[in-house]
Design an enzyme around this catalytic site. Structure first.
Site, mmCIF file in Angstrom:
data_model
loop_
_atom_site.group_PDB
_atom_site.id
_atom_site.type_symbol
_atom_site.label_atom_id
_atom_site.label_comp_id
_atom_site.label_asym_id
_atom_site.label_seq_id
_atom_site.Cartn_x
_atom_site.Cartn_y
_atom_site.Cartn_z
ATOM 1 N N GLU A 224 11.839 8.086 -44.052
ATOM 2 C CA GLU A 224 10.481 7.672 -43.690
ATOM 3 C C GLU A 224 9.471 8.744 -44.071
ATOM 4 O OE1 GLU A 224 6.837 7.383 -41.229
ATOM 5 O OE2 GLU A 224 8.333 8.990 -41.198
ATOM 6 N N ASP B 10 15.120 10.406 -39.930
ATOM 7 C CA ASP B 10 14.826 11.686 -40.580
ATOM 8 C C ASP B 10 13.686 12.424 -39.891
ATOM 9 O OD1 ASP B 10 13.115 9.594 -41.507
ATOM 10 O OD2 ASP B 10 12.489 10.822 -43.194
ATOM 11 N N HIS C 143 5.378 17.115 -36.774
ATOM 12 C CA HIS C 143 5.390 18.034 -37.914
ATOM 13 C C HIS C 143 4.964 19.454 -37.528
ATOM 14 C CE1 HIS C 143 4.736 14.343 -40.800
ATOM 15 N NE2 HIS C 143 5.679 14.142 -39.903
#
Length: 361
Positions: A133, A74, A337
């Site tokens: 995760e 993910d 991110h």
């Protein structure tokens, strides 16, 4: 074996292919299907175990010590500014959500599974591709897998392919989320003396957080930093009303060796009764496994530098299950991110070559 440049090109293309399969957390089905189809081309069907959108590849009954390469399927949800951007290769980088965290690592895992004669290695090699995760600790796809396959505890050494800037990162800090609620009494904002401003009551506490310094903790020669930060704030219901409630989310990162109960006590001691405290999520710290002989062999064979992991990863979860694990992957920590996420191409080949040398060694 092809040249390093050819290898890097191959790995970059696989990373790009994986980035083109959207897999934000809770939407891992398509990439898990892709991975399962790939796995059935390279592993006997009996050695492919799927639970939900998590796959364990390999035979854990092998008498050789088992090394597991570990990667999550993910990503975080896409950044709003990424709308309209497509995964691509530009210059010496692969661009796409998850490129560094951690589809480049997945590409390296796949290439090693394709290329290595697993039956001739001095270790038994297993692979874990798992979902969820990037969410809460209790929602990881590893939990139902371990429930079905408790023999995962036989793994002697795990390598989580998280982005580590091409260095080995040991242990990890624990993470705790706490809601801190300050309460007051509402009133008209023209007559504040008739109420009690909950936001103002939080002022001294926020000032303490602002002044609070990080705490350095040495664990087996590796430096970790304990830090606590307000990350969310919510309060007030109108611009002309004295707020009767104000909430902060505190995120506490604590060093290996400190238990969740000790971390809870730290949070309560900091608040010191000035507000209500509710622990909303807690993930344990990960042990530093510097005494593991396979860890020592990894460093000796590859010459890789080792440092502490100043973040949380699933090495902590494996530590809870009695499995020694470290972090090592080709991605860049600063890219994780981020909007317009990317990963450098050359380190993909370096990670492959270092891990192949270790596994053959």
């Amino acid at each position: 074996m092809s040249s390093s440049q050819d290898l890097a090109t191959r790995l970059a293309r696989t990373t790009l292919e994986l980035c083109r399969i959207s897999s934000p957390i809770t939407q891992e089905g398509p990439i898990a299907d892709f991975t399962e189809r790939w796995a059935l081309q390279h592993f006997p069907a009996k050695d492919v175990c799927r639970v939900g959108h998590t796959l364990l590849l390999g035979n854990l009954d092998d008498p050789r010590p088992t090394v597991a390469l570990i990667g999550h399927l993910d990503t975080v949800p896409a950044h709003p500014s990424d709308q309209g951007r497509v995964p691509r290769i530009e210059g010496e980088r692969v661009f796409g959500l998850g490129a560094s965290d951690m589809k480049g690592g997945l590409a390296v895992m796949m290439a090693l599974a394709e290329d290595l004669r697993r039956d001739t290695l001095p270790v038994n090699l297993a692979f874990l591709f798992y979902e969820r995760e990037e969410g809460a600790y209790a929602e990881s796809g590893l939990i139902p897998l371990f429930a079905k396959r408790p023999d995962l505890a036989r793994v002697k050494f795990g390598i989580a392919m998280e982005p580590t800037d091409s260095e080995v990162q040991v242990g990890c800090v624990g993470s705790m989320q706490a809601t801190v609620r300050f309460t007051g009494r509402s009133a008209h904002s023209a007559r504040p003396w008739q109420g009690e401003n909950a936001i103002h009551k939080a002022g001294p506490f926020l000032a303490e957080l602002l002044a609070k310094q990080r705490v350095e903790v040495d664990v087996d020669g590796f430096r970790f930093y304990e830090v606590i930060n307000a990350t969310l704030a919510k309060g007030g219901r109108a611009r002309n009303v004295i707020p009767e409630a104000f909430e902060l989310n505190l995120n506490y990162r604590f060093a290996p060796g400190k238990s969740i109960e000790q971390a809870k006590a730290d949070v309560h001691a900091l608040v010191a009764g000035r507000a209500e405290v509710e622990i909303s999520d807690a993930s344990p710290s990960g042990p530093v496994v510097s005494g593991n002989p396979l860890f020592q062999k990894l460093l000796a064979i590859t010459g890789l530098p080792a440092a502490s992991k100043q973040a949380w990863t699933d090495v902590a979860r494996f530590g809870e299950w009695g499995v020694d694990a470290i972090n090592y992957g080709p991605g860049e920590t600063a890219q994780a991110h981020q909007a317009n996420e990317s990963a450098p191409i050359a380190p993909l080949a370096v990670a492959y070559e270092k891990l192949a040398a270790f596994l053959k060694g």
